[in-house]
Design an enzyme around this catalytic site. Structure first.
Site, PDB file in Angstrom:
ATOM      1  N   ASP A 222      -5.853   0.494   8.563  1.00 10.72           N
ATOM      2  CA  ASP A 222      -4.848   0.670   7.527  1.00 10.72           C
ATOM      3  C   ASP A 222      -3.424   0.601   8.076  1.00 10.72           C
ATOM      4  O   ASP A 222      -3.002   1.494   8.799  1.00 10.72           O
ATOM      5  CB  ASP A 222      -5.081   2.025   6.844  1.00 10.72           C
TER       6      ASP A 222
ATOM      7  N   ASP B 197       1.172  -5.547   4.193  1.00  7.03           N
ATOM      8  CA  ASP B 197       0.122  -4.529   4.198  1.00  7.03           C
ATOM      9  C   ASP B 197      -1.267  -5.164   4.301  1.00  7.03           C
ATOM     10  O   ASP B 197      -1.542  -6.170   3.657  1.00  7.03           O
ATOM     11  CB  ASP B 197       0.235  -3.702   2.912  1.00  7.03           C
TER      12      ASP B 197
END
Ligand SMILES: *[C@@H]1O[C@H](CO)[C@@H](O)[C@H](O)[C@H]1NC(C)=O
Ligand SMILES: *[C@@H]1O[C@H](CO)[C@@H](O)[C@H](O)[C@H]1NC(C)=O
Ligand SMILES: *[C@@H]1O[C@H](CO)[C@@H](O)[C@H](O)[C@H]1NC(C)=O
Length: 481
Positions: A163, A361
């Site tokens: 992440d 992201d």
């Protein structure tokens, strides 16, 4: 075996052709989308051999490299969807909560409220049950990409979510007060010789957003804004890479109380820019990942301290002084079919307040752009695709086409332009994606009314993305997974 060889040969062949084409047409105004191939993949994802998916390809990591294998969600967690359309709708649902939780994180940082103001740590550590929204865990990196990571000494191998949108590493830990179901056995601190609790005065404990001291041991809590959270002891452990290289004394949460559907992964590796993230803790000067096709079983790597490939398109990497987790790209404009859209500069600017800007992201699927910028992009794309049969929108997509009768189509090239004058042209399959197996393709961008724009993983597929932290650059190398 023969099938495998043929498979790799095909990949190699496709790659060579793609490279040859992009080399001869450096600033091509149009790009070819192989419609048949894209549709075939939506069918193959349901035919893939389940036994193959649990196999780990050891050849990917050499023993001394600082790299993890990287797997897509579908290779470790075969979705129980009846068709590709329902799989797509589930993905897009997860994606909305992901985008919301990133914006919520930023809002908290800008408004100077810490997460502890929202949820007193005692309500989780204490006796009373935590009352919160319905637990979904869906924002958690959308759980789209995973790595096989060794924890402790001797190492227990587990799947961890990767992440870029958060920092704190954690793993579900015995004894469990509350653990969700995971694929691998729960990590047992008692069977590791390198497990070492952190005291409250340590730099690592003090770097936590939410912590508490009990008996001079440091307790951590991370909540992800959608009801999912992890709580436990903050400790140091040895982390082993895909080969056999390992790093000692990495601060990691030993989560005794965890809620959320983290898709069977044992925990999470935080790749954000904050002090507690994995790259920060190993003092990595860079890291890079290559996001394999989200529907594929093949694996790629997450590498640390590797050089950015020389052919990479580089863009300035900016940091937000209000929130060090996110990686911002200095985007100045977009172009469609070679025509600049002349987007208002403020649409992409990270302002002095820490508001706005464009982050990259790994856990968000679809790129989100401020509404005006999105509208310009969409209008230009629609203008350039008038000859294609359009169809009704699907979920968050408002621009879709019925390409069922076509083998391949030529579409305008979509490019990002950066403040250093460089531009990144996307392959057509990174912005015109199948949403079912019947030939419906949608333009894979979406508007957002919030200030933060996000470059998502659909747009990064097949591209090695290098985070050159030492030189504040992000590099993109297409076709290098
Ligand atoms: C704190 O330490 C004391 C004495 O070492 C022990 O009896 C107690 O169980 C500990 N409390 C917690 C919450 O771990
Ligand atoms: C990283 O740097 C810090 C401070 O310079 C040092 O204390 C730490 O041991 C280093 N960690 C590694 C893994 O090199
Ligand atoms: C797409 O077009 C084909 C004919 O080319 C047609 O048979 C089919 O019904 C269309 N699908 C949708 C969803 O409109």
């Amino acid at each position: 075996m023969a099938e495998r060889v043929l498979f790799f040969f095909c990949i190699f062949f496709t790659l060579s052709v793609t490279l040859a084409v992009s080399r001869s047409l450096p600033d091509s105004k149009t790009t070819i989308l192989d419609v048949s191939n894209s549709i075939q993949k939506t069918v193959d994802v349901f035919l893939a051999d389940l036994t193959k998916s649990s196999e780990i390809d050891k050849s990917l990591s050499s023993s001394d490299s600082l790299s993890f294998q990287l797997h897509s969600r579908s290779s470790i967690h075969r979705a129980h969807h009846r068709d590709y359309k329902s799989l797509t709708l589930a993905r897009l649902g997860r994606d909305s909560s992901r985008a919301k939780s990133l914006q919520a994180r930023l809002d908290l940082a800008i408004n100077g409220i810490t997460e502890s103001d929202l949820k007193p740590v005692d309500s989780v550590f204490g006796e009373e049950a935590l009352e919160g929204p319905v637990i979904s865990g869906t924002s958690q990196g959308s759980g789209e990409y995973f790595s096989r990571v060794g924890i402790g000494r001797p190492p227990s191998e587990v799947y961890m979510v990767l992440d870029t949108g958060s920092d704190v590493n954690w793993v579900q830990c015995a004894p469990c007060a509350d653990c969700y179901q995971q694929t691998d056995p729960i990590y047992e601190p008692a069977s590791s010789t390198s497990y070492s609790p952190l005291t409250c005065e340590t730099r690592q404990c003090k770097s936590l957003d939410v912590s508490e001291c009990r008996n001079d041991s440091c307790l951590y809590e991370v909540s992800y804004g959608d009801g999912s959270y992890t709580v436990g002891e903050f400790v140091t452990e040895t982390i082993t890479f895909g080969g056999s290289a390992s790093v000692a004394d990495i601060a990691i949460g030993c989560g005794h109380n965890n809620e959320g559907l983290f898709v069977g992964a044992a925990g999470l590796i935080g790749l954000g820019g904050g002090l507690l993230s994995f790259p920060s803790q190993i003092n990595a000067s860079s890291f890079s990942y290559c996001l394999v096709d989200r529907d594929s079983d093949s694996a790629s790597t997450l590498e640390f301290d590797s050089v950015t490939p020389p052919n990479a398109v580089t863009a300035p990497l900016l940091r937000n002084r209000k929130l060090d987790t996110f990686y911002y790209l200095d985007v100045t404009d977009l172009s469609v079919g070679g025509e600049m859209l002349s987007i208002t500069p403020s649409a992409f600017r990270l302002d002095a307040n820490g508001d706005g800007g464009v982050i990259i992201d790994s856990g968000t699927a679809v790129t989100r752009l401020q509404t005006d910028a999105y509208n310009s992009l969409r209008d230009a794309f629609v203008k350039g695709t008038r000859t294609l049969p359009s169809t009704t929108g699907v979920a968050l997509f408002d621009t879709c086409y019925n390409l069922s009768s076509m083998k391949s189509v030529e579409v305008p090239t979509v490019s990002f332009h950066f403040s250093n004058g460089k531009s990144l042209s996307l392959p057509a399959k990174n912005y015109l994606i199948p949403v079912d197996s019947a030939g419906t393709f949608c333009f894979a961008f979406a508007p957002t009314s919030s200030s933060l724009s996000i470059i998502g993983n659909v747009q990064q597929q097949g591209t090695r993305v290098s985070f050159d932290l030492a030189n504040s650059l992000i590099g993109f190398s297409p076709n290098t997974c």
